[in-house]
Design a protein around this motif. Structure first.
Motif, PDB file in Angstrom:
ATOM      1  N   ASP A  66     -15.308 -11.767  31.882  1.00 33.95           N
ATOM      2  CA  ASP A  66     -14.140 -12.551  31.476  1.00 33.95           C
ATOM      3  C   ASP A  66     -13.079 -11.652  30.855  1.00 33.95           C
ATOM      4  O   ASP A  66     -13.395 -10.719  30.098  1.00 33.95           O
ATOM      5  N   ASP A  67     -11.808 -11.927  31.195  1.00 31.64           N
ATOM      6  CA  ASP A  67     -10.668 -11.271  30.567  1.00 31.64           C
ATOM      7  C   ASP A  67     -10.730  -9.750  30.744  1.00 31.64           C
ATOM      8  O   ASP A  67     -10.803  -8.984  29.784  1.00 31.64           O
ATOM      9  N   ALA A  68     -10.674  -9.311  31.993  1.00 31.57           N
ATOM     10  CA  ALA A  68     -10.835  -7.892  32.310  1.00 31.57           C
ATOM     11  C   ALA A  68      -9.505  -7.150  32.434  1.00 31.57           C
ATOM     12  O   ALA A  68      -9.474  -6.040  32.978  1.00 31.57           O
ATOM     13  N   ASP A  69      -8.404  -7.714  31.952  1.00 34.79           N
ATOM     14  CA  ASP A  69      -7.097  -7.070  32.140  1.00 34.79           C
ATOM     15  C   ASP A  69      -7.044  -5.673  31.538  1.00 34.79           C
ATOM     16  O   ASP A  69      -6.530  -4.741  32.154  1.00 34.79           O
ATOM     17  N   ARG A 192      -3.742 -13.543  21.015  1.00 36.21           N
ATOM     18  CA  ARG A 192      -2.725 -13.797  22.025  1.00 36.21           C
ATOM     19  C   ARG A 192      -2.607 -15.271  22.384  1.00 36.21           C
ATOM     20  O   ARG A 192      -1.670 -15.674  23.084  1.00 36.21           O
ATOM     21  N   HIS A 193      -3.538 -16.103  21.929  1.00 37.25           N
ATOM     22  CA  HIS A 193      -3.451 -17.541  22.176  1.00 37.25           C
ATOM     23  C   HIS A 193      -2.799 -18.290  21.019  1.00 37.25           C
ATOM     24  O   HIS A 193      -2.683 -19.511  21.076  1.00 37.25           O
ATOM     25  N   ARG A 194      -2.368 -17.555  19.995  1.00 39.49           N
ATOM     26  CA  ARG A 194      -1.779 -18.216  18.841  1.00 39.49           C
ATOM     27  C   ARG A 194      -0.297 -18.514  19.020  1.00 39.49           C
ATOM     28  O   ARG A 194       0.284 -19.252  18.234  1.00 39.49           O
ATOM     29  N   SER A 195       0.323 -17.908  20.011  1.00 39.15           N
ATOM     30  CA  SER A 195       1.730 -18.199  20.302  1.00 39.15           C
ATOM     31  C   SER A 195       1.980 -17.912  21.768  1.00 39.15           C
ATOM     32  O   SER A 195       1.298 -17.074  22.382  1.00 39.15           O
ATOM     33  N   SER A 198       3.035 -14.277  22.257  1.00 40.10           N
ATOM     34  CA  SER A 198       1.926 -13.314  22.303  1.00 40.10           C
ATOM     35  C   SER A 198       1.205 -13.366  23.641  1.00 40.10           C
ATOM     36  O   SER A 198       0.805 -12.328  24.173  1.00 40.10           O
ATOM     37  N   ALA A 199       1.039 -14.577  24.184  1.00 40.11           N
ATOM     38  CA  ALA A 199       0.347 -14.701  25.465  1.00 40.11           C
ATOM     39  C   ALA A 199       1.127 -14.015  26.573  1.00 40.11           C
ATOM     40  O   ALA A 199       0.566 -13.270  27.381  1.00 40.11           O
ATOM     41  N   VAL A 200       2.441 -14.255  26.617  1.00 42.72           N
ATOM     42  CA  VAL A 200       3.262 -13.608  27.639  1.00 42.72           C
ATOM     43  C   VAL A 200       3.389 -12.123  27.340  1.00 42.72           C
ATOM     44  O   VAL A 200       3.365 -11.278  28.247  1.00 42.72           O
ATOM     45  N   GLY A 201       3.489 -11.774  26.061  1.00 43.31           N
ATOM     46  CA  GLY A 201       3.628 -10.372  25.691  1.00 43.31           C
ATOM     47  C   GLY A 201       2.413  -9.544  26.049  1.00 43.31           C
ATOM     48  O   GLY A 201       2.535  -8.349  26.347  1.00 43.31           O
ATOM     49  N   SER A 202       1.218 -10.155  26.039  1.00 36.55           N
ATOM     50  CA  SER A 202       0.022  -9.401  26.434  1.00 36.55           C
ATOM     51  C   SER A 202       0.093  -8.993  27.894  1.00 36.55           C
ATOM     52  O   SER A 202      -0.369  -7.907  28.271  1.00 36.55           O
ATOM     53  N   ALA A 203       0.682  -9.843  28.735  1.00 38.77           N
ATOM     54  CA  ALA A 203       0.881  -9.469  30.136  1.00 38.77           C
ATOM     55  C   ALA A 203       1.969  -8.406  30.246  1.00 38.77           C
ATOM     56  O   ALA A 203       1.882  -7.494  31.081  1.00 38.77           O
TER      57      ALA A 203
END
Length: 611
Positions: A66-69, A192-195, A198-203
């Motif tokens: 899971d979550d291998a980015d 990264r799921h708190r905003s 952050s979620a888009v920024g992780s990508a």
């Protein structure tokens, strides 16, 4: 994560081997990062994993990573080796991008549809605000919220957590229309799921430098765009034009862009940026100080696009012109939005106004008058140095206001008239007369309307761009004459069909054929009128010439008039409702209380006045 850490964690999770510190690991995701070289040496080797997976007593194995980015490259190597050494194993990997393996089967998770998104929103909203109910208008607000969020589950959950009462749904929807990256919540365990930022920024952090530049610069687009358009706007400052195509493909594979057309299809691939990614990209673009440069390129490109569309229309390829505008409607609206900002320079206002005026056929012929009026109102409120361009814009605004607001239309024409006369612009003078004819017909004065349409047809030069050709005014003249002078109406309709270039003008041809059918009906030739109307309607309803594209709502006002004419022909006339002519183009209903004298004080615009 250190090199080889993923393999070690997977081995620990599968074999249950104890680490060097003597603690049994409970899963690959729970191993702490960076415990020193002794810890790394104490981890089990990959050689222990293959025998464990291949053991006969295990049976079929499904391995979940899971979550291998962050370890995508190592994950691809690990999966490749496992598939070679343990053919029976199956590996399920969750990642933003495909691993790129030959045997890989990619399942892309699409956003939620509106109904599931609404159900998720309501479930989370009731947790945040007990007793929350979505009924009536609030249900519409919730559906609007889910559409604005494009069905992204994390965004829907974060938005639902913002509700503090039933009355805030509409305010929340309005705020989300302006931007989404502000959405946040303290609860989720993963940072990264708190905003949403952050979620888009992780990508964003996983992208290469050139991909980040293309991402942020493409955020000025509001709708779909092609590779060539993106290359024009995104190239420069470290990004070569030939790099843009590859960057777009990688951003699409990461879910930042949606691909709207199949690569290698009849049309070049188009991309559309997701709303959250666009908001984040705009933030990064402003932070880099590149926003105004990107907007300037956007405005100039879509100004040229409007010129191309107008040229296609005048050259007779009117369906292609409408398709071009339809495909870029969102960015043409953004063009006006950028130009009406308080800080927008005068050059952008002029470019946007010229684009809107050049697309006169989209606002009038294709029935987007309300949108056109709004664009013109916003742009005309800004100072523009080109008086002639302003006069053309006010003429177009008058035409768009004529059906429902004749007083405003007359006031605008009064401002256009002196500029047109002083400039000696025959085309603009004649088109003022055409709008005056529409206003006269609106108030039920067919004779005055006929005089204005005749003078418009005699004044506008053939092939003059920027508005209706003489054939359209002749067709309108025939409609105005059909009731009182059917013979003259027939001559006007035939003259319209004989005008230069009319065979390449689908709009003018359809109007002229409609006028001939109406004239035949006025003369009692019902069968001939029925055949003419059917032929004209069949020509409009021919499917589009581009394969794989939908049939456009081509000339909707003319098509509706032809349908009404056929209904009138097929319904037998009565003494109280004889056959009467229908209004010419761009009219809705007569208003006998409103007058519209022409600038010379009579019922038309004459050449003697101009001289």
């Amino acid at each position: 994560m250190a090199a080889g850490a993923l393999s070690a964690r997977v081995t620990e999770a599968v074999t249950g081997t104890r680490g060097a510190a003597g603690r049994r690991t409970s899963g690959a995701g729970n191993v702490p990062r960076g415990r020193g070289r002794a810890r790394e040496k104490g981890r089990p080797a990959l050689g222990d994993l293959v025998p464990a997976l291949a053991a006969p007593e295990r049976g079929p194995v499904l391995l979940l990573i899971d979550d291998a980015d962050a370890v995508r490259t190592e994950c691809a190597g690990l999966v490749q080796r496992l598939l070679m050494d343990v053919p029976g194993v199956r590996v399920l990997v969750t990642c933003r991008q495909a691993l790129g393996l030959g045997e890989e089967r990619v399942l892309r998770l699409a956003p939620l549809a509106v109904d599931p998104a609404v159900a998720l929103f309501l479930a989370r909203a009731r947790s945040a605000a007990p007793g929350f109910r979505a009924e009536g208008e609030r249900a519409a607000a919730v559906a609007r919220i889910c559409r604005v969020l494009e069905g992204v589950p994390l965004a829907v959950e974060l938005a639902a957590g913002q509700l503090d009462g039933e009355s805030s749904a509409w305010e929340l929807a309005d705020r989300l229309e302006r931007g989404q990256c502000w959405l946040a919540a303290p609860g989720p365990a993963l940072h990264r799921h708190r905003s949403l930022r952050s979620a888009v920024g992780s990508a964003y952090l996983l992208c290469e430098r050139s991909e980040r530049a293309v991402w942020s610069r493409s955020s000025v687009f509001r709708g779909a765009f092609t590779e060539s358009t993106a290359a024009y706007l995104c190239a420069g400052a470290g990004v070569a034009p030939h790099q843009v195509s590859a960057c777009l493909a990688r951003l699409a594979s990461a879910g930042v862009l949606d691909t709207l057309d199949e690569p290698g299809g009849p049309r070049p691939p188009r991309y559309r940026m997701t709303r959250a990614a666009r908001d984040f990209g705009t933030e990064r673009l402003r932070a880099a100080g590149e926003f105004e440069v990107a907007v300037e390129r956007h405005v100039l490109h879509h100004r040229r696009l409007a010129e191309v569309a107008e040229h296609l229309w005048n050259a007779g390829d009117q369906r292609q012109a409408a398709l071009l505008v339809q495909d870029n409607a969102a960015d043409l609206a953004a063009l006006v939005e950028y130009a009406t900002r308080p800080e927008a320079p005068a050059a952008q206002v002029t470019a946007a106004l010229a684009a809107v005026v050049g697309l006169w056929f989209w606002w009038t012929v294709h029935d987007h008058g309300e949108e056109g009026r709004a664009h013109l109102a916003g742009l005309l409120a800004r100072p523009v140095a080109d008086d002639h361009l302003v006069a053309r814009a006010k003429w177009l605004a008058a035409w768009l206001h004529a059906p429902g607001d004749p007083a405003t239309a007359r006031a605008l024409l009064g401002q256009v008239w002196p500029v047109a006369v002083l400039a000696g612009d025959d085309a603009l003078i004649g088109r003022v007369a055409h709008v005056q004819g529409v206003l006269a017909w609106e108030r039920g004065d067919a004779r005055t309307a006929a005089d204005c349409f005749r003078q418009a047809a005699d004044t506008v030069p053939a092939h003059a761009p920027g508005g209706p050709p003489p054939a359209v005014s002749l067709a309108a003249l025939a409609l105005a004459q059909a009731g009182a002078s059917p013979g003259a109406a027939g001559r006007s309709a035939r003259r319209a069909l004989a005008s230069p270039g009319v065979r390449d003008d689908a709009w003018a041809t359809a109007l002229a054929r409609h006028a001939r059918a109406r004239t035949d009906l006025s003369q009692g030739r019902t069968a001939r009128a029925w055949r003419r109307a059917h032929r004209a309607l069949a020509a409009l309803e021919t499917p589009g010439t581009l394969p794989g594209t939908p049939d456009l709502p081509d000339l909707p006002a003319v098509r509706a008039s032809l349908h009404r004419l056929l209904t009138e022909i097929e319904a037998p006339p009565t003494a109280s409702s004889p056959h009467l002519p229908v209004p010419p183009p761009r009219t809705v209903r007569p208003d006998p209380d409103l007058g519209a004298p022409c600038p010379d004080g009579r019922s038309g615009v004459s050449r003697e006045t101009r001289s």
